[in-house]
Each structure stands twice: as C-alpha cells, then as structure tokens.
Design a protein around this motif. Structure first.
Motif, PDB file in Angstrom:
ATOM      1  N   ARG A   1       0.856  -1.182   0.000  1.00 33.98           N
ATOM      2  CA  ARG A   1       0.000   0.000   0.000  1.00 33.98           C
ATOM      3  C   ARG A   1       0.895   1.235   0.000  1.00 33.98           C
ATOM      4  O   ARG A   1       1.719   1.390   0.899  1.00 33.98           O
ATOM      5  CB  ARG A   1      -0.923  -0.023   1.216  1.00 33.98           C
ATOM      6  CG  ARG A   1      -1.893  -1.209   1.201  1.00 33.98           C
ATOM      7  CD  ARG A   1      -2.618  -1.371   2.508  1.00 33.98           C
ATOM      8  NE  ARG A   1      -1.704  -1.837   3.557  1.00 33.98           N
ATOM      9  CZ  ARG A   1      -2.056  -2.014   4.836  1.00 33.98           C
ATOM     10  NH1 ARG A   1      -3.297  -1.748   5.226  1.00 33.98           N
ATOM     11  NH2 ARG A   1      -1.176  -2.442   5.714  1.00 33.98           N
ATOM     12  N   CYS A   2       0.735   2.076  -1.011  1.00 37.65           N
ATOM     13  CA  CYS A   2       1.681   3.161  -1.250  1.00 37.65           C
ATOM     14  C   CYS A   2       1.120   4.525  -0.879  1.00 37.65           C
ATOM     15  O   CYS A   2      -0.032   4.846  -1.188  1.00 37.65           O
ATOM     16  CB  CYS A   2       2.106   3.174  -2.712  1.00 37.65           C
ATOM     17  SG  CYS A   2       3.089   1.728  -3.188  1.00 37.65           S
ATOM     18  N   VAL A   3       1.974   5.314  -0.247  1.00 39.35           N
ATOM     19  CA  VAL A   3       1.711   6.727  -0.016  1.00 39.35           C
ATOM     20  C   VAL A   3       2.533   7.477  -1.061  1.00 39.35           C
ATOM     21  O   VAL A   3       3.768   7.486  -1.001  1.00 39.35           O
ATOM     22  CB  VAL A   3       2.107   7.155   1.403  1.00 39.35           C
ATOM     23  CG1 VAL A   3       1.875   8.659   1.595  1.00 39.35           C
ATOM     24  CG2 VAL A   3       1.336   6.347   2.439  1.00 39.35           C
ATOM     25  N   ILE A   4       1.843   8.069  -2.022  1.00 39.43           N
ATOM     26  CA  ILE A   4       2.488   8.714  -3.159  1.00 39.43           C
ATOM     27  C   ILE A   4       2.656  10.192  -2.835  1.00 39.43           C
ATOM     28  O   ILE A   4       1.705  10.971  -2.878  1.00 39.43           O
ATOM     29  CB  ILE A   4       1.645   8.533  -4.432  1.00 39.43           C
ATOM     30  CG1 ILE A   4       1.374   7.042  -4.682  1.00 39.43           C
ATOM     31  CG2 ILE A   4       2.324   9.176  -5.628  1.00 39.43           C
ATOM     32  CD1 ILE A   4       0.288   6.795  -5.718  1.00 39.43           C
ATOM     33  N   ASN A   5       3.873  10.570  -2.510  1.00 42.29           N
ATOM     34  CA  ASN A   5       4.138  11.973  -2.180  1.00 42.29           C
ATOM     35  C   ASN A   5       4.363  12.786  -3.448  1.00 42.29           C
ATOM     36  O   ASN A   5       4.961  12.316  -4.413  1.00 42.29           O
ATOM     37  CB  ASN A   5       5.371  12.065  -1.286  1.00 42.29           C
ATOM     38  CG  ASN A   5       5.977  13.463  -1.288  1.00 42.29           C
ATOM     39  OD1 ASN A   5       7.069  13.671  -1.791  1.00 42.29           O
ATOM     40  ND2 ASN A   5       5.247  14.439  -0.750  1.00 42.29           N
TER      41      ASN A   5
ATOM     42  N   ALA B   1      -2.484   9.684  -2.365  1.00 42.12           N
ATOM     43  CA  ALA B   1      -1.566  10.745  -2.773  1.00 42.12           C
ATOM     44  C   ALA B   1      -1.548  11.809  -1.690  1.00 42.12           C
ATOM     45  O   ALA B   1      -2.609  12.256  -1.234  1.00 42.12           O
ATOM     46  CB  ALA B   1      -1.997  11.346  -4.102  1.00 42.12           C
ATOM     47  N   VAL B   2      -0.355  12.203  -1.266  1.00 45.52           N
ATOM     48  CA  VAL B   2      -0.218  13.169  -0.168  1.00 45.52           C
ATOM     49  C   VAL B   2       0.763  14.264  -0.587  1.00 45.52           C
ATOM     50  O   VAL B   2       1.924  13.982  -0.917  1.00 45.52           O
ATOM     51  CB  VAL B   2       0.282  12.495   1.120  1.00 45.52           C
ATOM     52  CG1 VAL B   2       0.450  13.532   2.227  1.00 45.52           C
ATOM     53  CG2 VAL B   2      -0.675  11.394   1.559  1.00 45.52           C
ATOM     54  N   GLN B   3       0.299  15.513  -0.545  1.00 45.00           N
ATOM     55  CA  GLN B   3       1.160  16.637  -0.875  1.00 45.00           C
ATOM     56  C   GLN B   3       2.055  16.973   0.312  1.00 45.00           C
ATOM     57  O   GLN B   3       1.613  17.034   1.457  1.00 45.00           O
ATOM     58  CB  GLN B   3       0.319  17.866  -1.249  1.00 45.00           C
ATOM     59  CG  GLN B   3       1.090  18.976  -1.945  1.00 45.00           C
ATOM     60  CD  GLN B   3       1.861  19.871  -0.994  1.00 45.00           C
ATOM     61  OE1 GLN B   3       1.533  19.978   0.185  1.00 45.00           O
ATOM     62  NE2 GLN B   3       2.906  20.516  -1.505  1.00 45.00           N
ATOM     63  N   ALA B   4       3.339  17.191   0.018  1.00 51.15           N
ATOM     64  CA  ALA B   4       4.266  17.651   1.047  1.00 51.15           C
ATOM     65  C   ALA B   4       5.524  18.168   0.369  1.00 51.15           C
ATOM     66  O   ALA B   4       6.050  17.513  -0.541  1.00 51.15           O
ATOM     67  CB  ALA B   4       4.627  16.534   2.030  1.00 51.15           C
TER      68      ALA B   4
END
Length: 261
Positions: A29-33, A54-57
């Motif tokens: 399970r991927c957190v796509i920054n 998808a997570v903006q940072a």
C-alpha cells in the motif's frame, strides 16, 4: 511484501511512479508523495488501487516530512518502506565555474540530501516497529564519478551516498538502508523537451554508448529498488547499486576494449 506500507517521495512521476506500480503489484500500500504534480499523483493512486493515497508535502520542510510520515501511519497504522526519490538539479557545464551560484548549491543540496535525511528521521520511529523495514535512496552515478548535469548535482548525490552508508550503521539492525545510482534514465522529462523523435534519437545514442546496448527507462530502475526493499534482500545494507547498463565500466576510458586501438 503483501500488506506492507511504503512512502515514495516524488512518487507521482518518473522513477517514483514506476516504483509505486511495481510495489502495488506486490501488494504494498503506497503513499504517493508529490510537491506539485497533484493530478499525476492522484491519477496514479487510482490506477494502482490497493488503498494507495496521494499526499502533498514539500519535503524540503522538516515539518512537512513529519506530517507525511504521520499521514502514512494514520492511514495504515504502520510503515515498512521509504523510497527517497525526490530530487532536483540545474544543468551547468562542469568547466563553467560561473554557471552555479551558492544558492544553486544550497537549493539542490536541500532537496537531494537534507530532505532525504529529514524523511528518514521522520519515518524511523514507525520503520523501527516493522519486522523487515528498508529505505532506498535514489542517488546517481554522478555522485560516484563526479559527472552529470552539474557539479552541484554531483556533489549532492555524493553526499547522499555517504549519508546512506552512515545511516546504514546507525539504523541497523531494525532498518536496512541502501542506495541506487542510476545513470541516464529516459523519463517523460526528456520526451517533453525533445519531442518523440528527439527522445528516440537520444535513447539510440545512449544505448550505443553502453555495454548492454540499452537506454534505461524508469521501469528499469524501479526493479532494483523493489529488490532492495524486498525482505529477501535482508542481508544487504549500506550498499550503492550502479544502474547504468554498464556505462560506468567505460568511465575514464577513451575507447572500449575490442574496438579500434
């Protein structure tokens, strides 16, 4: 790797996106920054499924690194893998010492080295809880041989390689730490600037210069990254893997053995 969780920085495009696709196939399970490529990152999350988000940072900011790590654990309750893929450069001839400013060095180093450190520090507490956690830093052959797009870029990737070895000692045995060092990678960045025909010609020229007669694409780099994250590679830490179709074998040589001498 089924059920594990990965954070991939710069994960919406290029090498990062290729890594996300490979890991998702393995059940990760991927957190796509992403920093700016929101549409690409969200489309990729929908494409690969498996609960990807998808997570903006802006990982140049330490607080946002900590928030990104927190978003992963809040969403999935664990964190097993980190791929430090985000980076930047400035193209400048190595012989032109006036082509780079001190700010150029600082900006490139901030993302390529400091941000990677901040991400490792932010993710380490959660990574230490896992049974087989691993980090892969995306460096470059530029950092090994002092070549590439600019002196500042080469210096930053050299620092990232040294940091990989240092933190491999610090974080063992709970977390494995390795780096990959790609050479040329034919990503969409080149195609957008050169057009389809120019991109094809560039790839042909690169392929002709490598012992393996190939120009690496993002997918070719993602495979070794997956391998280094895989628990089957549990004996590997503190390593730097050159991914350039053998081009490094000719670094410093004016001609290849077997050719005109």
């Amino acid at each position: 790797m089924e059920g594990k969780v990965a954070v991939v920085t710069g994960g919406g495009t290029g090498i990062g996106a290729a890594v996300v696709r490979r890991l998702a196939v393995r059940g990760v399970r991927c957190v796509i920054n992403y920093a700016h490529s929101r549409d690409a990152a969200e489309a990729l999350a929908e494409e690969v499924g498996n609960d990807a988000i998808a997570v903006q940072a802006d990982i140049a900011e330490d607080a946002q690194c900590r928030a990104l790590a927190g978003a992963a654990t809040d969403a999935f309750g664990r964190l097993d893998y980190l791929v430090n893929n985000a980076g930047r450069t400035k193209f400048a001839d190595h012989e032109d010492m006036d082509a780079l400013s001190g700010k150029d060095f600082h900006d490139i180093y901030q993302l390529n080295v400091v941000a990677a450190f901040q991400m490792i520090r932010a993710c380490a507490p959660a990574l230490r809880q896992g049974p087989a956690s691993a980090v892969v830093n995306v460096a470059s052959v530029a950092g090994v041989f002092g070549i590439g797009s600019s002196v500042a870029y080469a210096a930053s990737k050299g620092a990232l390689i040294t940091m990989t070895k240092s933190l491999a000692r610090v974080l063992a045995p709970e977390i494995r730490m390795n780096a990959v060092a790609p050479g040329y990678v034919g990503t969409g960045w080149f195609e957008e600037r050169l057009g389809a025909e120019g991109f094809a010609r560039l790839n042909e020229r690169i392929a002709a210069s490598t012992p393996m007669h190939m120009a690496a694409m993002a997918e070719d780099i993602a495979g070794p990254i997956e391998m280094l994250l895989d628990p089957a590679s549990h004996v590997v830490t503190g390593e730097v893997m050159l991914l350039d179709a053998g081009m490094h074998l000719d670094v410093g040589l004016s001609r290849r053995p077997g050719r005109d001498v």
